[in-house]
Write a protein that holds these residues in place. Structure first.
Motif, PDB file in Angstrom:
ATOM      1  N   ALA A 109       0.858  -1.190   0.000  1.00  0.00           N
ATOM      2  CA  ALA A 109       0.000   0.000   0.000  1.00  0.00           C
ATOM      3  C   ALA A 109       0.890   1.235   0.000  1.00  0.00           C
ATOM      4  CB  ALA A 109      -0.882  -0.005   1.239  1.00  0.00           C
ATOM      5  N   ASP A 110       0.474   2.243  -0.723  1.00  0.00           N
ATOM      6  CA  ASP A 110       1.222   3.495  -0.754  1.00  0.00           C
ATOM      7  C   ASP A 110       0.682   4.392   0.363  1.00  0.00           C
ATOM      8  OD1 ASP A 110       2.851   5.587  -1.443  1.00  0.00           O
ATOM      9  OD2 ASP A 110       1.524   6.298  -3.047  1.00  0.00           O
ATOM     10  N   LEU A 111       1.225   4.199   1.575  1.00  0.00           N
ATOM     11  CA  LEU A 111       0.721   4.933   2.723  1.00  0.00           C
ATOM     12  C   LEU A 111       1.362   6.302   2.893  1.00  0.00           C
ATOM     13  CD1 LEU A 111       0.483   2.084   5.357  1.00  0.00           C
ATOM     14  CD2 LEU A 111      -1.357   3.159   4.070  1.00  0.00           C
ATOM     15  N   GLY A 112       2.544   6.471   2.405  1.00  0.00           N
ATOM     16  CA  GLY A 112       3.249   7.730   2.591  1.00  0.00           C
ATOM     17  C   GLY A 112       3.974   7.750   3.924  1.00  0.00           C
ATOM     18  N   SER A 113       5.036   8.515   3.984  1.00  0.00           N
ATOM     19  CA  SER A 113       5.873   8.526   5.183  1.00  0.00           C
ATOM     20  C   SER A 113       5.150   9.117   6.391  1.00  0.00           C
ATOM     21  CB  SER A 113       7.173   9.273   4.911  1.00  0.00           C
ATOM     22  OG  SER A 113       6.921  10.622   4.605  1.00  0.00           O
ATOM     23  N   GLU A 114       4.229  10.056   6.193  1.00  0.00           N
ATOM     24  CA  GLU A 114       3.516  10.650   7.333  1.00  0.00           C
ATOM     25  C   GLU A 114       2.729   9.592   8.100  1.00  0.00           C
ATOM     26  OE1 GLU A 114      -0.037  13.811   8.384  1.00  0.00           O
ATOM     27  OE2 GLU A 114       0.813  13.844   6.377  1.00  0.00           O
ATOM     28  N   VAL A 115       2.029   8.719   7.382  1.00  0.00           N
ATOM     29  CA  VAL A 115       1.242   7.673   8.038  1.00  0.00           C
ATOM     30  C   VAL A 115       2.162   6.685   8.752  1.00  0.00           C
ATOM     31  CG1 VAL A 115      -0.338   5.732   7.644  1.00  0.00           C
ATOM     32  CG2 VAL A 115      -0.721   7.913   6.472  1.00  0.00           C
ATOM     33  N   VAL A 116       3.257   6.298   8.118  1.00  0.00           N
ATOM     34  CA  VAL A 116       4.189   5.336   8.725  1.00  0.00           C
ATOM     35  C   VAL A 116       4.829   5.931   9.974  1.00  0.00           C
ATOM     36  CG1 VAL A 116       6.274   3.952   8.380  1.00  0.00           C
ATOM     37  CG2 VAL A 116       4.605   4.171   6.519  1.00  0.00           C
ATOM     38  N   HIS A 117       5.279   7.170   9.911  1.00  0.00           N
ATOM     39  CA  HIS A 117       5.896   7.809  11.079  1.00  0.00           C
ATOM     40  C   HIS A 117       4.877   8.009  12.202  1.00  0.00           C
ATOM     41  CE1 HIS A 117       9.720   8.248   9.194  1.00  0.00           C
ATOM     42  NE2 HIS A 117       9.276   9.063   8.256  1.00  0.00           N
ATOM     43  N   THR A 118       3.659   8.366  11.850  1.00  0.00           N
ATOM     44  CA  THR A 118       2.608   8.515  12.855  1.00  0.00           C
ATOM     45  C   THR A 118       2.336   7.178  13.521  1.00  0.00           C
ATOM     46  OG1 THR A 118       1.612  10.372  11.685  1.00  0.00           O
ATOM     47  CG2 THR A 118       0.197   9.182  13.240  1.00  0.00           C
ATOM     48  N   ALA A 119       2.246   6.127  12.736  1.00  0.00           N
ATOM     49  CA  ALA A 119       2.025   4.788  13.294  1.00  0.00           C
ATOM     50  C   ALA A 119       3.162   4.399  14.232  1.00  0.00           C
ATOM     51  CB  ALA A 119       1.887   3.761  12.174  1.00  0.00           C
ATOM     52  N   GLU A 120       4.376   4.701  13.856  1.00  0.00           N
ATOM     53  CA  GLU A 120       5.534   4.369  14.686  1.00  0.00           C
ATOM     54  C   GLU A 120       5.430   5.048  16.062  1.00  0.00           C
ATOM     55  OE1 GLU A 120      10.385   4.236  14.178  1.00  0.00           O
ATOM     56  OE2 GLU A 120       9.209   5.440  12.774  1.00  0.00           O
ATOM     57  N   LEU A 121       5.062   6.315  16.092  1.00  0.00           N
ATOM     58  CA  LEU A 121       4.918   7.028  17.362  1.00  0.00           C
ATOM     59  C   LEU A 121       3.739   6.500  18.184  1.00  0.00           C
ATOM     60  CD1 LEU A 121       5.621  10.660  16.148  1.00  0.00           C
ATOM     61  CD2 LEU A 121       7.010   9.327  17.736  1.00  0.00           C
ATOM     62  N   VAL A 122       2.620   6.262  17.527  1.00  0.00           N
ATOM     63  CA  VAL A 122       1.438   5.764  18.223  1.00  0.00           C
ATOM     64  C   VAL A 122       1.716   4.385  18.822  1.00  0.00           C
ATOM     65  CG1 VAL A 122      -0.925   4.919  17.846  1.00  0.00           C
ATOM     66  CG2 VAL A 122      -0.234   7.170  16.972  1.00  0.00           C
ATOM     67  N   ILE A 123       2.358   3.517  18.053  1.00  0.00           N
ATOM     68  CA  ILE A 123       2.712   2.180  18.551  1.00  0.00           C
ATOM     69  C   ILE A 123       3.625   2.299  19.761  1.00  0.00           C
ATOM     70  CG2 ILE A 123       4.074   0.118  17.995  1.00  0.00           C
ATOM     71  CD1 ILE A 123       2.823   0.440  15.095  1.00  0.00           C
ATOM     72  N   SER A 124       4.627   3.152  19.680  1.00  0.00           N
ATOM     73  CA  SER A 124       5.538   3.343  20.812  1.00  0.00           C
ATOM     74  C   SER A 124       4.791   3.751  22.069  1.00  0.00           C
ATOM     75  CB  SER A 124       6.592   4.404  20.489  1.00  0.00           C
ATOM     76  OG  SER A 124       7.498   3.939  19.541  1.00  0.00           O
ATOM     77  N   GLU A 125       3.881   4.695  21.945  1.00  0.00           N
ATOM     78  CA  GLU A 125       3.158   5.190  23.119  1.00  0.00           C
ATOM     79  C   GLU A 125       2.198   4.148  23.676  1.00  0.00           C
ATOM     80  OE1 GLU A 125       4.016   7.751  24.742  1.00  0.00           O
ATOM     81  OE2 GLU A 125       5.387   8.502  23.212  1.00  0.00           O
ATOM     82  N   LEU A 126       1.439   3.475  22.817  1.00  0.00           N
ATOM     83  CA  LEU A 126       0.475   2.488  23.309  1.00  0.00           C
ATOM     84  C   LEU A 126       1.173   1.283  23.935  1.00  0.00           C
ATOM     85  CD1 LEU A 126      -2.311   2.518  20.555  1.00  0.00           C
ATOM     86  CD2 LEU A 126      -2.296   3.678  22.785  1.00  0.00           C
ATOM     87  N   VAL A 127       2.245   0.809  23.322  1.00  0.00           N
ATOM     88  CA  VAL A 127       2.969  -0.341  23.885  1.00  0.00           C
ATOM     89  C   VAL A 127       3.684   0.063  25.171  1.00  0.00           C
ATOM     90  CG1 VAL A 127       4.763  -2.077  23.479  1.00  0.00           C
ATOM     91  CG2 VAL A 127       3.140  -1.537  21.662  1.00  0.00           C
ATOM     92  N   THR A 128       4.251   1.260  25.217  1.00  0.00           N
ATOM     93  CA  THR A 128       4.895   1.735  26.446  1.00  0.00           C
ATOM     94  C   THR A 128       3.893   1.754  27.598  1.00  0.00           C
ATOM     95  OG1 THR A 128       6.543   3.061  25.285  1.00  0.00           O
ATOM     96  CG2 THR A 128       6.043   3.705  27.548  1.00  0.00           C
TER      97      THR A 128
END
Length: 147
Positions: free
Chosen positions: A33-52
């Protein structure tokens, strides 16, 4: 229609945050899927916060994370064994933590938490659409904690 899914079971320990983030980003970037870097970077931050948060408050055991790509959004679910639902708010200015859910609220298009039979599920949705039409909203009011 769900296009892609990654499910992980992780120990509720600090190294789980890095493992979840890296495995999720690797999977997301591997999806065609062509999600774009904004979506991927946002997901990375959200995952970090929820898992933390799950690691911090689960009280041991395991946590699970599922990342799904649907036609409309990238969805992240993190489950842990603590039934207490998070209370988003602004910490006082001297607190070293307590800003995670504020960040999730600011970054995700939708987020929430709900009880499960074995604890709770915290989730976030990040819309696939990006660009000038994408709006980030933070639900208010947020209260600064007084500890």
């Amino acid at each position: 229609m769900e296009a892609h899914r990654l499910t992980l079971s992780l120990p509720a320990a600090p190294p789980a945050v890095t493992a979840a983030r890296h495995k999720a980003v690797e999977a997301i970037q591997g999806w065609t899927a062509d999600l774009g870097s904004e979506v991927v970077h946002t997901a990375e931050l959200v995952i970090s916060e929820l898992v933390t948060n799950a690691v911090r408050y689960a009280g041991g055991g395991h946590i699970s994370m599922t990342v799904r790509l649907t036609e409309a959004a990238l969805e992240v679910d993190v489950c842990d064994t603590n039934p207490a639902l998070p209370q988003p708010g602004l910490p006082d200015e001297h607190s070293e933590n307590g800003r995670g859910l504020f960040l999730v609220a600011a970054l995700a298009d939708r987020y929430g938490a709900e009880p499960t039979p074995t604890g709770k599920r915290c989730w976030a949705q990040i819309a696939r659409a990006t660009g000038p039409g994408r709006r980030i909203t933070v639900p208010l009011p947020l209260q600064r904690s007084r500890s």
